[in-house]
Enzyme design. Structure first.
Site, PDB file in Angstrom:
ATOM      1  N   HIS A   1       0.804  -1.306  -0.052  1.00 35.48           N
ATOM      2  CA  HIS A   1       0.114   0.030  -0.035  1.00 35.48           C
ATOM      3  C   HIS A   1       0.890   1.283   0.026  1.00 35.48           C
ATOM      4  O   HIS A   1       1.663   1.481   1.010  1.00 35.48           O
ATOM      5  CB  HIS A   1      -0.993   0.065   1.299  1.00 35.48           C
ATOM      6  CG  HIS A   1      -1.739   1.246   1.247  1.00 35.48           C
ATOM      7  ND1 HIS A   1      -3.351   1.126   0.990  1.00 35.48           N
ATOM      8  CD2 HIS A   1      -1.767   2.410   1.576  1.00 35.48           C
ATOM      9  CE1 HIS A   1      -3.715   2.156   0.977  1.00 35.48           C
ATOM     10  NE2 HIS A   1      -2.894   3.063   1.383  1.00 35.48           N
ATOM     11  N   CYS A   2       0.717   1.991  -0.972  1.00 33.88           N
ATOM     12  CA  CYS A   2       1.731   3.066  -1.231  1.00 33.88           C
ATOM     13  C   CYS A   2       1.165   4.601  -0.751  1.00 33.88           C
ATOM     14  O   CYS A   2       0.239   4.820  -1.292  1.00 33.88           O
ATOM     15  CB  CYS A   2       2.161   3.348  -2.776  1.00 33.88           C
ATOM     16  SG  CYS A   2       3.453   4.569  -3.074  1.00 33.88           S
ATOM     17  N   PRO A   3       1.612   5.039   0.311  1.00 31.03           N
ATOM     18  CA  PRO A   3       0.824   6.364   0.764  1.00 31.03           C
ATOM     19  C   PRO A   3       1.241   7.504  -0.214  1.00 31.03           C
ATOM     20  O   PRO A   3       0.298   8.491  -0.464  1.00 31.03           O
ATOM     21  CB  PRO A   3       1.475   6.702   2.175  1.00 31.03           C
ATOM     22  CG  PRO A   3       2.691   5.638   2.160  1.00 31.03           C
ATOM     23  CD  PRO A   3       2.496   4.502   1.156  1.00 31.03           C
TER      24      PRO A   3
END
Lengths: 158, 367
Positions: B190-192
Site C-alpha cells: 500500500h503506497c501512501p
C-alpha cells in the site's frame, strides 16, 4: 359443455388452488453449486472440472466437463502471453497507458465471447434441465455458480 | 397443461389475496427509485469520484504532497533553468523535460485512480458453501481452526489462507490490505505516496511512474547542476549561483537517490516476478526450508518482465458503475412483485391465473 369442462379442469384447479400466486412467481431455487478455481497451474484463471455430485441427476458428466474445459480454454486465451499482447503492452507503455481509455483490451474482447458462450450454453443445455450457469465475472472470477431450480413440472395434472 | 394455449397476463393486474394491505401501497410502488450504482454500497474503505470512475484509498496519504513536489520542482525548472540552458546549450532541454513531466503525471494519476485488483467479497451463498466445506473436512485438533487450504503450484505446496472479512479463501499472491479493507490480487504494497494499493492491475502504471520519475529527477538534477556550473564559470562564484536555486536543488538531491533506489529495487522484483510483500516476508528465499523457489517465476528475466509488464490488462472485478438490482437497493422488505425472470415461471403465472378465471367463469355459469 360447461359441466364437462368443469369436471376436466377441477382436479387441476384444486391442485393449483393450494398455491398462492405469490409462490408461483418466486424462483424455485433448490440449491446452488459452486465450482472453485483450480490453482495447480498458477494464478491463471482456471476452474475445476470435477463433476459435482449434486448435478448427477440433471446433467451428463461429459457435457459438464466439455463446458468447463471450453471456459478454461477461453480464459487461457484471454490471459495468453504472445506477440499480440506484447505489442499491446509496449504500445500502451509508450503512450503512458492512455490507450486503455480509448480502446477495448484483448481481455475484455474475450470476456464478451465468454458471456455469449455461457448464454448459449444456458439456452441449449442448462435451462431445459432446470439449471442456470452464472458468468464467473459476476462473482469476481472466484467461482462458477450453478443454480439448481426445483423440478416443478406442470404436467402433474394429467 | 400447456401454457402456449394461453395469452400472457400481466401479473401486476391480478388480485393477490396473499398480500396484506400496505399503507399507501400505490404511492410507494409508483415512486420512481433512482437506481443506485454498486460503488455507493461498496464495503471496502475506498473513496470514489466522478460517479465511480475514479477510486482511491480512503486516506489519501501524502498523495497531495507527491503531486505538489513534482509540480513545484518542474515549475521552478521551467521558469529558472530552461531559459538559461536554452540560450547556452540547446532547445531540446524544455522539450525533453516537458515530455518526462507529462509522462510522470499521467502514470501517477493512473496508479492512484485505478482499481489495483480488488476482489469482491463473497456472496452469502458462497460463504455458506465454503463454511460447509470447512466443517466437513475441518481439522478438529485446532480450535479455532486456522482455516488454510493447501494447493500444489508447479510442484510447490502453497497455503491459501481464509479471509474472515471477505469470507473466502484468498487466491495465491492475494493479500488483504488493512488500510483499504480489501483483498487485492498480486498485492505488492500500500503506497501512501500515491494514496492507493499497488496490485495486479496497477503495478505496471506504478513501475512506469517510478522509472519515469527517476529519469525526470535525474534530468532536472543534471540540468540544475549544469546551470550552476555555467553560472559559476561566468565569474560570480558558486555560492552566489547556489543562492539562486536552493529549493530545486535540495528537492532533487534528496529525491534522486531514493527514487533511483526504489526503481532499482522494483526492477529486480519485476525481473524475478516477485512482489514487495513476498520479498519482505521472505516467502521464496529458502528461510523456511530447502528447495523453496518462486513457483511463479518463468526462470527467464525477459519472460518475467514481459509477463509482469506486458501481460493483457485484467478487467476490474468490482464493477463500480454497474447498477444494483432493484430488490437489493430497496431498504424495506420486498413487497413488490418481481418481474418474472425465466420462461417456466411465466408459464406457471399464466396457468395459475387462467385456471382461476376458468373456475370463476364455470361457477357463475352453473348458477
Amino acid at each position: 359443455m360447461f359441466l364437462a369442462r368443469v369436471f376436466i379442469n377441477l382436479p387441476n384447479v384444486l391442485l393449483f388452488q393450494t398455491h398462492s400466486l405469490q409462490d408461483l412467481q418466486q424462483p424455485a431455487v433448490s440449491s446452488k453449486v459452486f465450482i472453485q478455481r483450480d490453482y495447480s497451474s498458477g494464478t491463471i484463471c482456471k476452474f475445476q472440472t470435477k463433476f459435482p455430485s449434486e448435478l448427477e441427476s440433471r446433467l451428463d458428466k461429459q457435457q459438464f466437463e466439455e463446458t468447463m474445459q471450453t471456459l478454461n480454454n477461453l480464459y487461457a486465451e484471454a490471459e495468453k502471453l504472445g506477440g499480440k499482447s506484447y505489442l499491446e503492452g509496449c504500445l500502451a507503455c509508450l503512450t503512458a497507458y492512455t490507450i486503455f481509455l480509448c480502446m477495448e483490451t484483448h481481455y475484455e474482447k474475450v470476456l464478451k465471447k465468454i458471456a455469449r458462450y455461457i448464454k448459449d450454453q444456458n439456452e441449449k443445455i442448462y435451462a431445459p434441465r432446470g439449471l442456470l450457469l452464472t458468468d464467473p465475472i459476476e462473482r469476481g472470477l472466484r467461482v462458477v455458480e450453478i443454480t439448481i431450480f426445483e423440478d416443478r413440472t406442470i404436467s402433474s395434472g394429467r | 397443461m400447456n401454457s402456449r394455449d394461453y395469452q400472457q397476463i400481466d401479473p401486476q393486474a391480478l388480485p393477490t389475496p396473499a398480500h396484506s394491505p400496505l399503507p399507501h401501497p400505490a404511492d410507494r410502488r409508483q415512486e420512481p427509485r433512482t437506481p443506485r450504482r454498486k460503488w455507493e454500497v461498496f464495503p471496502g474503505k475506498n473513496r470514489f469520484f466522478c460517479d465511480g470512475r475514479i477510486m482511491m484509498a480512503r486516506g489519501c496519504g501524502v498523495f497531495p504532497l507527491t503531486v505538489g513536489l513534482i509540480l513545484v520542482t518542474s515549475t521552478l525548472f521551467f521558469i529558472f533553468d530552461c531559459p538559461f540552458l536554452v540560450k547556452h546549450l540547446t532547445r531540446c532541454i524544455p522539450a525533453i523535460g516537458g515530455v518526462l513531466f507529462v509522462f510522470v503525471l499521467i502514470t501517477l494519476f493512473q496508479t492512484s485512480f485505478t482499481d489495483p485488483g480488488i476482489l469482491p467479497r463473497a456472496t452469502p451463498d458462497e460463504a455458506a458453501d465454503v463454511e460447509r466445506q470447512i466443517d466437513d473436512t475441518g481439522n478438529t485438533s485446532y480450535r479455532p481452526p486456522p482455516r488454510t487450504k493447501e494447493v500444489l503450484i508447479n510442484q510447490q505446496v502453497i497455503k491459501l489462507k481464509y479471509c474472515f472479512t471477505c469470507k473466502m479463501f484468498r487466491p495465491p499472491r492475494t493479500s488483504h490490505c488493512s488500510l483499504c479493507d480489501n483483498c487485492v490480487e498480486r498485492f505488492d504494497h500500500h503506497c501512501p505516496w500515491v494514496g492507493n494499493c499497488v496490485g495486479k492491475r496497477n503495478y505496471r502504471f506504478f513501475y512506469t511512474f517510478i522509472v519515469s520519475l527517476s529519469f525526470l529527477t535525474a534530468f532536472i538534477f543534471g540540468c540544475v547542476t549544469t546551470h550552476l556550473a555555467l553560472r559559476a564559470q561566468g565569474g560570480k562564484g558558486l555560492v552566489f549561483a547556489l543562492q539562486e536555486s536552493p529549493v530545486e536543488l535540495a528537492i532533487c538531491f534528496f529525491s534522486v537517490w531514493s527514487i533511483l533506489g526504489l526503481s532499482g529495487f522494483h526492477t529486480y522484483l519485476v525481473a524475478s516476478n516477485l512482489t514487495t510483500n513476498e520479498d519482505i516476508k521472505g516467502s521464496w528465499s529458502g528461510k523456511s526450508g530447502d528447495g523453496v523457489t518462486n513457483p511463479y517465476s518463468q526462470k527467464n528475466i525477459f519472460i518475467n518482465c514481459c509477463s509482469v509488464l506486458c501481460a493483457p490488462m485484467p478487467p476490474s472485478l468490482i464493477d463500480r458503475r454497474g447498477f444494483l438490482p432493484p430488490n437489493e437497493s430497496a431498504q424495506t422488505s420486498d413487497a413488490d412483485i418481481e418481474p418474472p425472470r425465466l420462461n417456466h415461471k411465466n408459464e406457471m403465472n399464466v396457468v395459475g391465473a387462467s385456471l382461476h378465471l376458468v373456475l370463476i367463469v364455470t361457477l357463475t355459469n352453473l348458477k
